[in-house]
Design a protein around this motif. Structure first.
Motif, mmCIF file in Angstrom:
data_model
loop_
_atom_site.group_PDB
_atom_site.id
_atom_site.type_symbol
_atom_site.label_atom_id
_atom_site.label_comp_id
_atom_site.label_asym_id
_atom_site.label_seq_id
_atom_site.Cartn_x
_atom_site.Cartn_y
_atom_site.Cartn_z
ATOM 1 N N ASN A 1 -1.206 -35.066 28.883
ATOM 2 C CA ASN A 1 -2.161 -34.297 28.087
ATOM 3 C C ASN A 1 -2.325 -34.915 26.703
ATOM 4 O O ASN A 1 -1.334 -35.243 26.041
ATOM 5 N N TYR A 2 -3.575 -35.044 26.244
ATOM 6 C CA TYR A 2 -3.855 -35.614 24.936
ATOM 7 C C TYR A 2 -4.997 -34.855 24.267
ATOM 8 O O TYR A 2 -5.798 -34.171 24.928
ATOM 9 N N THR A 3 -5.067 -35.014 22.961
ATOM 10 C CA THR A 3 -6.226 -34.553 22.197
ATOM 11 C C THR A 3 -6.917 -35.782 21.618
ATOM 12 O O THR A 3 -6.275 -36.590 20.932
ATOM 13 N N PRO B 1 -13.518 -36.525 25.555
ATOM 14 C CA PRO B 1 -12.776 -35.447 26.224
ATOM 15 C C PRO B 1 -13.228 -35.262 27.671
ATOM 16 O O PRO B 1 -14.389 -35.504 28.016
ATOM 17 N N THR B 2 -12.285 -34.849 28.497
ATOM 18 C CA THR B 2 -12.574 -34.531 29.903
ATOM 19 C C THR B 2 -12.279 -33.079 30.217
ATOM 20 O O THR B 2 -12.552 -32.624 31.329
ATOM 21 N N VAL B 3 -11.676 -32.341 29.262
ATOM 22 C CA VAL B 3 -11.277 -30.951 29.483
ATOM 23 C C VAL B 3 -11.836 -30.108 28.342
ATOM 24 O O VAL B 3 -11.752 -30.494 27.169
ATOM 25 N N THR B 4 -12.412 -28.969 28.671
ATOM 26 C CA THR B 4 -12.886 -28.021 27.662
ATOM 27 C C THR B 4 -12.327 -26.638 27.972
ATOM 28 O O THR B 4 -12.308 -26.219 29.128
ATOM 29 N N GLY B 5 -11.880 -25.957 26.932
ATOM 30 C CA GLY B 5 -11.389 -24.590 27.100
ATOM 31 C C GLY B 5 -10.182 -24.461 27.995
ATOM 32 O O GLY B 5 -10.031 -23.468 28.714
ATOM 33 N N SER B 6 -9.291 -25.452 28.013
ATOM 34 C CA SER B 6 -8.121 -25.390 28.884
ATOM 35 C C SER B 6 -7.163 -24.294 28.428
ATOM 36 O O SER B 6 -6.924 -24.114 27.236
ATOM 37 N N THR C 1 -4.136 -24.208 29.989
ATOM 38 C CA THR C 1 -2.833 -24.711 30.432
ATOM 39 C C THR C 1 -2.227 -25.710 29.467
ATOM 40 O O THR C 1 -1.062 -26.064 29.597
ATOM 41 N N CYS C 2 -3.021 -26.203 28.488
ATOM 42 C CA CYS C 2 -2.481 -27.166 27.535
ATOM 43 C C CYS C 2 -3.296 -27.137 26.262
ATOM 44 O O CYS C 2 -4.466 -26.721 26.259
ATOM 45 N N SER C 3 -2.693 -27.584 25.161
ATOM 46 C CA SER C 3 -3.414 -27.784 23.900
ATOM 47 C C SER C 3 -3.940 -29.207 23.907
ATOM 48 O O SER C 3 -3.388 -30.108 23.280
ATOM 49 N N CYS C 4 -5.023 -29.408 24.636
ATOM 50 C CA CYS C 4 -5.533 -30.752 24.836
ATOM 51 C C CYS C 4 -6.989 -30.680 25.250
ATOM 52 O O CYS C 4 -7.500 -29.624 25.624
ATOM 53 N N ASN C 5 -7.649 -31.813 25.187
ATOM 54 C CA ASN C 5 -9.007 -31.907 25.722
ATOM 55 C C ASN C 5 -9.196 -33.153 26.582
ATOM 56 O O ASN C 5 -10.310 -33.501 26.958
ATOM 57 N N PHE C 6 -8.083 -33.851 26.870
ATOM 58 C CA PHE C 6 -8.145 -35.036 27.719
ATOM 59 C C PHE C 6 -6.885 -35.082 28.569
ATOM 60 O O PHE C 6 -5.770 -34.985 28.059
ATOM 61 N N GLN C 7 -7.069 -35.177 29.890
ATOM 62 C CA GLN C 7 -5.940 -35.251 30.818
ATOM 63 C C GLN C 7 -6.119 -36.458 31.726
ATOM 64 O O GLN C 7 -7.243 -36.814 32.105
ATOM 65 N N ILE C 8 -4.984 -37.069 32.072
ATOM 66 C CA ILE C 8 -5.013 -38.250 32.931
ATOM 67 C C ILE C 8 -3.723 -38.290 33.733
ATOM 68 O O ILE C 8 -2.656 -37.915 33.248
ATOM 69 N N ALA C 9 -3.831 -38.687 34.990
ATOM 70 C CA ALA C 9 -2.649 -38.843 35.851
ATOM 71 C C ALA C 9 -2.686 -40.246 36.451
ATOM 72 O O ALA C 9 -2.208 -41.203 35.862
ATOM 73 N N GLY C 10 -3.293 -40.374 37.628
ATOM 74 C CA GLY C 10 -3.438 -41.700 38.218
ATOM 75 C C GLY C 10 -2.153 -42.252 38.801
ATOM 76 O O GLY C 10 -1.141 -41.562 38.914
#
Length: 517
Positions: A292-294, A343-348, A350-359
């Motif tokens: 998780n990132y901002t 950003p890839t996430v809005t209004g999450s 589950t985390c204080s973030c707006n960008f998530q990545i796994a891969g």
């Protein structure tokens, strides 16, 4: 000893390797004692001959690496030497020949027990006194050695057929051997003899397989795939939902061993020259955990914020409409913000973030070993061994990459070749010389493709911030950046070894003279 318990001097004692058929001889002393020094690990038949007594044979005597094996009292029976008394050896319940505390994994256990990543180091936890705190992923050659009898792993030693496998640092077994190439593993936890004094912790002795009089080989394939797995809790809970990442561990291997001979001309009895070759290839894909990132939004990159922004040059007055005028924005700073993804996430929730990545990461591994044994005669024996290991870890979370959010993957490669040779010569049954030479190499390099390197270079973004020491940045990479007051803020950072190109080489020469009085 004869049937009355009296010792028998001058008896001819012989041991023969039941697989390779090489022979050693000794004549019992006045005390009836006999001893064979510097014997290779294997299964032996003990034969005793003396006039007036039946020939005595004791089969199935298993000698493990670094062991002293007691044959016990040999009771001869009166009769002709043409008659034979056969005895089958039994397992000794207590090791009484030395004070060492040790454990053993034989070839059957190595083959049959489940080992995560098919790495022998991960299998050591089945031994007493070994704590499973070894770190590593499901890949051969990536495990650190575990704690043994309370001693930390970085004090352990690893030997492969007597050649040191601790090339650069003690905590890692840096000359890994695939499990199908290992005959046995002996772990000495403490109280071992002085020849192993280079270690303050445990000593791991790997004995590799040798060829036999008959050809034996095999092929195998093991597979693990994300289709067999459930998704993890955090991926299911994330908004948006993250599908199962690629999780693929495929292990492919082959091995073959046997005699090297020319019918009717060389090694006709198949008792002199042998080979064994084993190779394992693992085209692995390792899943990464959800991260998780901002990152700055598209509007923030233009100076437009959703919260109040104060002007530090105007007594802390608020900027109109929470917007920083374009004239007040530094061009280089704007370009630096362009390094980060949108950003890839809005209004999450589950985390204080707006960008998530796994891969996932590609992490192929290849390991091979070739061993050649040559029994010149009953007095002289040689072996030569060459093994290689190469791993290639490419991804955002590969070693020596601190920018796990992006913008480009790093290719981290390791190689660990090892060469070894051994010669033993028996001058007499009581005088033996053994010479070993070895070389082990460990390398690691962090490289980036031209496209991946361009993704972190100043010129790509048109950044011309002056540098205090430009000679210290020959690749022209972006400056390190960190942001305070932002939860999970993405940053630009570099491993202190970047760009990484490291190597270590260990040479070893050992000559051992054994004299029995």
């Amino acid at each position: 000893m004869d049937p009355s318990g009296a010792v028998v001097a001058g008896a001819e004692v012989r041991i023969q390797n039941e697989i390779q058929k090489d022979v050693r001889n000794f004549t019992t002393l006045q005390s009836g004692d006999f001893v064979f020094a510097d014997v290779q690990p294997g299964t032996y038949t003990l034969t005793v001959k003396v006039t007036g007594f039946k020939q005595y044979e004791k089969k199935g005597m298993l000698l493990n690496a670094s062991d002293s094996l007691a044959a016990g009292e040999v009771r001869l029976q009166i009769g002709a030497t043409s008659e034979t008394l056969e005895v089958v050896a039994s397992v000794t319940p207590v090791q009484s020949a030395s004070a060492e505390r040790s454990g053993l994994l034989d070839s059957k256990e190595v083959m049959d027990l489940m080992a995560r990543g098919r790495d022998i180091i991960s299998l050591l936890q089945v031994m007493p006194g070994v704590v499973n705190d070894a770190t590593g992923n499901d890949v051969l050659g990536q495990y650190t050695t575990p704690t043994m009898d309370g001693t930390r792993g970085n004090y352990n030693a690893l030997n492969v057929d007597g050649i040191s496998g601790n090339t650069s640092r003690g905590s890692t077994a840096e000359s890994p051997i695939n499990m199908d190439g290992i005959a046995e593993v002996k772990v000495m936890a403490n109280s071992y003899t002085a020849e192993f004094g280079t270690a303050g912790g445990g000593v791991i002795n790997l004995v590799t397989k040798s060829g036999t009089q008959h050809f034996h080989g095999g092929m195998y394939y093991y597979s693990r795939n994300e289709d067999f797995n459930a998704n993890n809790f955090f991926n299911n809970k994330a908004t948006p939902y993250f599908a199962r990442p690629r999780y693929r561990y495929n292990t492919e291997g082959t091995n073959l061993g046997g005699p090297i001979y020319w019918p009717g001309h060389f090694n006709r009895n198949k008792q002199k020259l042998f080979f064994f070759f084993s190779q394992e290839y693992d085209p692995n894909t390792t899943p990464n955990a959800l991260r998780n990132y901002t990152v700055p939004t598209a509007l923030e990159r233009q100076g437009i914020f959703a919260r109040t922004i104060k002007d530090p040059l105007n007594g802390g007055a608020l900027f109109a409409n929470n917007t920083i005028p374009a004239s007040r924005m530094d061009p280089n700073s704007s370009k630096l913000l362009g390094v980060f993804p949108l950003p890839t996430v809005t209004g999450s929730t589950t985390c204080s973030c707006n960008f998530q990545i796994a891969g996932s990461e590609d992490n192929p591994v290849n390991q091979e070993i070739l061993k050649v044994d040559y029994i010149l005669n009953d007095k002289s024996r040689w072996w030569f061994k060459a093994s290689g290991f190469a791993s290639d870890n490419t991804g955002l979370t590969s070693p020596a990459n601190n920018n796990t959010w992006g913008p480009s993957p790093v290719d981290y490669r390791q190689t660990m070749p090892l060469l070894g040779a051994n010669s033993s010569y028996i001058f007499s049954p009581t005088l033996i010389n053994e010479l070993s030479v070895g070389m082990s190499v460990w390398t690691e390099i962090q490289s980036m493709s031209p496209a991946a390197l361009a993704a972190i270079q100043r010129a790509t973004y048109g950044i011309n911030i002056p540098q205090s020491y430009p000679a210290g940045n020959p690749l022209g990479v972006l400056p390190a950046m960190s942001f305070g007051g932002v939860t999970n803020a993405a940053s630009v950072a570099y491993d202190h070894r970047f760009p990484l190109d490291d190597n270590a080489t260990l040479f070893q020469l050992t000559d051992s003279v054994t004299k029995v009085w």
